[in-house]
Scaffold this motif. Structure first.
Motif, PDB file in Angstrom:
ATOM      1  N   ILE A  41      -1.896  -3.489   8.657  1.00  0.00           N
ATOM      2  CA  ILE A  41      -3.022  -4.012   7.825  1.00  0.00           C
ATOM      3  C   ILE A  41      -2.596  -5.118   6.887  1.00  0.00           C
ATOM      4  O   ILE A  41      -1.941  -4.821   5.767  1.00  0.00           O
ATOM      5  N   SER A  45      -5.810  -9.177   4.423  1.00  0.00           N
ATOM      6  CA  SER A  45      -6.816  -8.421   5.093  1.00  0.00           C
ATOM      7  C   SER A  45      -7.449  -7.177   4.575  1.00  0.00           C
ATOM      8  O   SER A  45      -8.269  -6.591   4.933  1.00  0.00           O
ATOM      9  N   LYS A  49     -10.797  -4.216   4.966  1.00  0.00           N
ATOM     10  CA  LYS A  49     -10.496  -3.014   5.724  1.00  0.00           C
ATOM     11  C   LYS A  49     -10.929  -1.663   4.660  1.00  0.00           C
ATOM     12  O   LYS A  49     -10.440  -0.814   5.125  1.00  0.00           O
ATOM     13  N   ASP A  52     -12.743   1.066   6.189  1.00  0.00           N
ATOM     14  CA  ASP A  52     -12.018   1.851   7.336  1.00  0.00           C
ATOM     15  C   ASP A  52     -10.924   2.840   6.629  1.00  0.00           C
ATOM     16  O   ASP A  52     -10.796   3.834   7.130  1.00  0.00           O
TER      17      ASP A  52
END
Length: 101
Positions: A41, A45, A49, A52
């Motif tokens: 990741i 980013s 995320k 998640d």
């Protein structure tokens, strides 16, 4: 939470432990070489995320990059977002691979 050394991570991996390991390097760096079990990741980013990673909010997460700088930023960011057990791999991927030689 205290950061983790490459030797400690290797010992834990050899013992079959599987903490969440996040590689915050760019995708091309991850493709050139990675720590077994690491999820890529990229640092830029990480904000998108977060959902998640929500299930890991109170579990151990180990972040790493090439040398430790980007992952220190990732650790600070995740901690600010309420993650309680984030550790930085000291020396990053370079130290981990050097340790294994």
């Amino acid at each position: 939470m205290a950061d983790i050394t490459p030797a400690e991570l290797r010992q834990r991996q050899q013992a079959g432990e599987t903490p969440l390991l996040i590689d915050v390097r760019e995708t091309w760096e991850h493709e050139e070489g990675r720590i077994p079990g690491a999820q890529n990741i990229p640092l830029n980013s990480l904000p998108e995320k977060l959902d998640d990673l929500d299930e890991w909010k109170n579990q151990e997460i180990i972040v790493h990059c090439k040398g430790g700088g980007r992952s220190a930023s990732a650790k600070a960011f995740l901690t600010q977002q309420g993650f309680t057990n984030v550790r930085n791999l000291l020396g990053g991927y370079q130290a981990y691979t050097a340790e294994g030689k």
